[in-house]
Write a protein that holds these residues in place. Structure first.
Motif, PDB file in Angstrom:
ATOM      1  N   PRO A   1      68.278  41.546  58.328  1.00  0.00           N
ATOM      2  CA  PRO A   1      67.908  41.394  56.984  1.00  0.00           C
ATOM      3  C   PRO A   1      66.331  42.008  56.884  1.00  0.00           C
ATOM      4  O   PRO A   1      66.149  42.398  55.718  1.00  0.00           O
ATOM      5  N   LYS A   2      65.565  41.675  57.890  1.00  0.00           N
ATOM      6  CA  LYS A   2      64.223  41.747  57.403  1.00  0.00           C
ATOM      7  C   LYS A   2      63.937  43.302  57.732  1.00  0.00           C
ATOM      8  O   LYS A   2      62.860  43.801  57.071  1.00  0.00           O
ATOM      9  N   ALA A   3      64.447  43.813  58.817  1.00  0.00           N
ATOM     10  CA  ALA A   3      64.150  45.252  59.217  1.00  0.00           C
ATOM     11  C   ALA A   3      64.439  46.068  58.025  1.00  0.00           C
ATOM     12  O   ALA A   3      63.815  47.224  57.970  1.00  0.00           O
ATOM     13  N   VAL A   4      65.719  45.678  57.540  1.00  0.00           N
ATOM     14  CA  VAL A   4      66.167  46.908  56.380  1.00  0.00           C
ATOM     15  C   VAL A   4      65.183  46.953  55.194  1.00  0.00           C
ATOM     16  O   VAL A   4      64.943  47.989  54.566  1.00  0.00           O
ATOM     17  N   SER A   5      64.256  45.794  55.201  1.00  0.00           N
ATOM     18  CA  SER A   5      63.165  45.977  53.881  1.00  0.00           C
ATOM     19  C   SER A   5      62.142  46.954  54.487  1.00  0.00           C
ATOM     20  O   SER A   5      61.585  47.435  53.262  1.00  0.00           O
ATOM     21  N   VAL A   6      62.190  47.607  55.334  1.00  0.00           N
ATOM     22  CA  VAL A   6      61.078  48.715  55.435  1.00  0.00           C
ATOM     23  C   VAL A   6      61.576  49.876  54.703  1.00  0.00           C
ATOM     24  O   VAL A   6      60.593  50.661  54.202  1.00  0.00           O
ATOM     25  N   PHE A   7      62.831  49.974  54.482  1.00  0.00           N
ATOM     26  CA  PHE A   7      63.432  51.317  53.639  1.00  0.00           C
ATOM     27  C   PHE A   7      63.207  50.899  52.158  1.00  0.00           C
ATOM     28  O   PHE A   7      63.611  51.868  51.624  1.00  0.00           O
ATOM     29  N   PHE A   8      62.564  49.523  51.688  1.00  0.00           N
ATOM     30  CA  PHE A   8      62.643  49.450  50.206  1.00  0.00           C
ATOM     31  C   PHE A   8      62.112  50.377  49.421  1.00  0.00           C
ATOM     32  O   PHE A   8      62.426  50.794  48.244  1.00  0.00           O
ATOM     33  N   LYS A   9      60.531  50.681  49.921  1.00  0.00           N
ATOM     34  CA  LYS A   9      59.846  51.644  48.963  1.00  0.00           C
ATOM     35  C   LYS A   9      60.606  53.061  48.562  1.00  0.00           C
ATOM     36  O   LYS A   9      60.652  53.483  47.741  1.00  0.00           O
ATOM     37  N   GLU A  10      61.335  53.356  49.950  1.00  0.00           N
ATOM     38  CA  GLU A  10      61.975  54.997  49.540  1.00  0.00           C
ATOM     39  C   GLU A  10      63.319  54.729  48.625  1.00  0.00           C
ATOM     40  O   GLU A  10      63.547  55.403  47.796  1.00  0.00           O
ATOM     41  N   LEU A  11      63.913  53.382  48.679  1.00  0.00           N
ATOM     42  CA  LEU A  11      64.967  53.296  47.816  1.00  0.00           C
ATOM     43  C   LEU A  11      64.745  52.888  46.427  1.00  0.00           C
ATOM     44  O   LEU A  11      65.241  53.506  45.525  1.00  0.00           O
ATOM     45  N   ILE A  12      63.455  52.237  46.403  1.00  0.00           N
ATOM     46  CA  ILE A  12      63.093  52.371  44.859  1.00  0.00           C
ATOM     47  C   ILE A  12      62.580  53.740  44.441  1.00  0.00           C
ATOM     48  O   ILE A  12      63.146  54.019  43.267  1.00  0.00           O
ATOM     49  N   ARG A  13      61.947  54.504  45.002  1.00  0.00           N
ATOM     50  CA  ARG A  13      61.806  55.788  44.673  1.00  0.00           C
ATOM     51  C   ARG A  13      63.010  56.621  44.405  1.00  0.00           C
ATOM     52  O   ARG A  13      63.200  57.268  43.452  1.00  0.00           O
ATOM     53  N   GLU A  14      63.812  56.623  45.282  1.00  0.00           N
ATOM     54  CA  GLU A  14      65.084  57.096  45.171  1.00  0.00           C
ATOM     55  C   GLU A  14      66.134  56.831  43.909  1.00  0.00           C
ATOM     56  O   GLU A  14      66.430  57.921  43.331  1.00  0.00           O
ATOM     57  N   PHE A  15      66.263  55.623  43.787  1.00  0.00           N
ATOM     58  CA  PHE A  15      67.225  55.150  42.568  1.00  0.00           C
ATOM     59  C   PHE A  15      66.631  54.676  41.448  1.00  0.00           C
ATOM     60  O   PHE A  15      67.129  54.174  40.596  1.00  0.00           O
ATOM     61  N   ASP A  16      65.285  54.960  41.361  1.00  0.00           N
ATOM     62  CA  ASP A  16      64.397  54.360  40.208  1.00  0.00           C
ATOM     63  C   ASP A  16      64.747  53.004  39.839  1.00  0.00           C
ATOM     64  O   ASP A  16      65.087  52.772  38.808  1.00  0.00           O
ATOM     65  N   VAL A  17      64.554  51.912  40.741  1.00  0.00           N
ATOM     66  CA  VAL A  17      64.910  50.727  40.589  1.00  0.00           C
ATOM     67  C   VAL A  17      63.557  49.638  41.052  1.00  0.00           C
ATOM     68  O   VAL A  17      62.554  50.295  41.506  1.00  0.00           O
ATOM     69  N   GLY A  18      63.576  48.544  40.634  1.00  0.00           N
ATOM     70  CA  GLY A  18      62.383  47.624  41.065  1.00  0.00           C
ATOM     71  C   GLY A  18      62.565  47.124  42.171  1.00  0.00           C
ATOM     72  O   GLY A  18      63.526  47.038  42.913  1.00  0.00           O
ATOM     73  N   TYR A  19      61.485  46.086  42.772  1.00  0.00           N
ATOM     74  CA  TYR A  19      61.558  45.670  43.978  1.00  0.00           C
ATOM     75  C   TYR A  19      62.397  44.508  43.942  1.00  0.00           C
ATOM     76  O   TYR A  19      63.235  44.339  44.991  1.00  0.00           O
ATOM     77  N   SER A  20      62.653  44.022  42.912  1.00  0.00           N
ATOM     78  CA  SER A  20      63.614  42.826  42.960  1.00  0.00           C
ATOM     79  C   SER A  20      65.027  43.241  43.206  1.00  0.00           C
ATOM     80  O   SER A  20      65.955  42.438  43.628  1.00  0.00           O
TER      81      SER A  20
END
Length: 484
Positions: free
Chosen positions: A39-58
């Motif tokens: 669960p912690k390792a997946v958070s590495v990809f959060f910035k890319e997912l935010i940019r890809e799907f236009d969502v917030g960090y929450s």
């Protein structure tokens, strides 16, 4: 049993405390690492997912939350499946689910798709591996169980130190889709770990015993989920304390990096704090297992566990006053030690409370109760931070919650369990005295009547009563040490 070999710990089978148990320990080490670090390792990809799907960090943070909720909340389901089919097949199917979820997520077209794939499917797969691996570890180790638990728990910081950098490399080289696909392949190792969970079989009887007619009655069918553990005072106290502890235990690692950034330190230097914490944690867990396995300490493991929680809570309380990088480094060192102690001892204490037979049901029910606390803890701390804009209050709250849980389990054990043990001993002493007195009176009557030999039936009753009382006394002595 659906054609599966059910490894429910048949009577008469002694835990080998070695041999194939070391292979089981290796598998549990890997599974524990995947379960807690992923669960912690997946958070590495959060910035890319935010940019890809236009969502917030929450929005992306819900991925880890759902994954953790599945890991904890599906505990009873895992217990039912293990009691029905056995650990090995459940773990191998779980490995396929964990891998499938990451592979499907690599083709995601929305954040909801990722919630379902990583959060639900991969989370369920990891849950189907984590709980059975602990059950098998409990069956293969008895005398060396505290050390085995400590070594297995060390898989969490080791995997975190490996998976987070690996995730960053994969994201840089192949993007988030390629990274998810490769991580899905890595999770197939859960199937290999599941294959290591060989059931324990009773020793083969000599041929002349096999030919003799059976004398023992067939035992009752094992319950798929044994709720009778709630009748055990020790289990209820442990569950209450563990639920309170989880409210604050995971909060500091989540917020310590952000705390350092608000003090004006750069991202790389702030992230180094988690590396320090994980490195210390890596050595604290096996060391705690060694200490818990000592002859004098093991009957009092619950007090060592409560000390670890007080240590962790006080570290949070003192760490809330840190106002520079040096203070945060010292905090992470002491938090890593106490966090490692708690991680190494929590399941060892539960195993000693309920025993091997009920552990598969007990751990599922405990994880379900902790799931609510896991969902409430970090978000609640986040709301406090939004309201106060002071990290000090977040760490103070976490410290108070963990310290409270330590007092709950220590005081509950001292007043409820210890008193129960004394009452049991008193009853056994009375039973032994009564049986001895009955035997003496019977002997006097025999002399008065000038009877050379007592009635066989009456004599047998007295001897049987005495033997049963002595057995109960011996069980009470042993149970008092192992109960909590």
């Amino acid at each position: 049993m659906g054609g599966a070999v059910v490894d429910d710990g048949p009577p008469g089978v002694k835990a080998p405390d070695g041999g194939w148990g070391w292979a089981v320990l290796a598998g549990c080490f890997v599974i524990t690492g995947f379960s807690y670090a992923f669960p912690k390792a997946v958070s590495v990809f959060f910035k890319e997912l935010i940019r890809e799907f236009d969502v917030g960090y929450s929005d992306t943070a819900w991925i880890s939350s759902i994954l953790l909720a599945m890991l904890y909340g599906t505990g009873p389901l895992c217990s039912v499946l293990v009691n029905r089919f056995g650990c090995r097949p459940v773990m191998m199917v779980g490995g396929l689910f964990a891998s499938l979820g990451m592979v499907l997520a690599s083709f995601a077209t929305s954040i909801i798709h990722i919630y379902l794939c990583i959060g639900v499917i991969t989370g369920l797969g990891l849950a189907l591996n984590f709980q059975p691996s602990l059950i098998m570890l409990n069956r293969y180790f008895s005398e060396k169980r505290p050390l085995a638990n400590g070594l297995a728990a060390a898989g969490s910081p080791v995997a975190l130190c490996c998976l987070s950098p690996l995730g960053q490399i994969l994201q840089y080289q192949y993007g988030w889709r390629g990274g998810f696909l490769i991580l899905g392949g890595i999770l197939l190792n859960c199937c290999a770990c599941g294959a290591l969970m060989r059931p324990l079989f009773p020793p083969k009887k000599p041929q002349y015993l096999e030919e003799s007619p059976p004398t023992a009655a067939v035992g009752k069918k094992k319950k798929l989920l044994d709720f009778s553990v709630f009748k055990d005072r020790g289990f209820v106290i442990y569950t209450l304390a563990a639920s309170i502890m989880v409210l604050g235990l995971f909060v500091p690692p989540v917020f310590v990096v952000s705390y350092a950034k608000t003090l004006g330190y750069e991202d790389t230097k702030s992230s180094l704090l988690l590396t320090i914490l994980g490195f210390v944690d890596m050595f604290a867990r096996p060391a705690s297992g060694l200490i818990a396995g000592m002859k004098w300490v093991r009957p009092r493991t619950v007090y060592l566990f409560s000390f670890a929680m007080i240590f962790n809570g006080c570290t949070d309380l003192i760490g809330s006053q840190a106002n520079n990088y040096g203070g945060l480094v010292v905090f992470c060192i002491f938090f890593g030690i106490s966090y490692g102690m708690v991680g190494a001892l929590q399941f060892e204490v539960l195993m000693s409370i309920v025993g091997t037979e009920k552990f598969s049901s007990a751990i599922g029910l405990v994880l379900l109760m902790e799931a609510f606390a896991v969902l409430v803890g970090p978000p609640g701390a986040g709301r406090l931070l939004d309201a106060t804009h002071q990290y000090m209050y977040v760490f103070l709250l976490a410290g108070c919650e963990v310290t409270l849980s330590a007092f709950v389990i220590a005081i509950g054990n001292f007043f409820c369990i210890s008193r129960k043990k004394k009452d049991l001993e008193a009853e056994v002493e009375m039973a032994v005295t009564a049986s001895e007195k009955e035997g003496l009176n019977f002997g006097v009557e025999g002399e008065e009547d000038h009877v050379g030999e007592a009635e066989p039936k009456e004599k047998g009753k007295v001897l049987k009563a005495t033997e049963e009382a002595m057995i109960v006394k011996e069980m009470g002595d042993n149970g008092g040490e192992d109960a909590l």
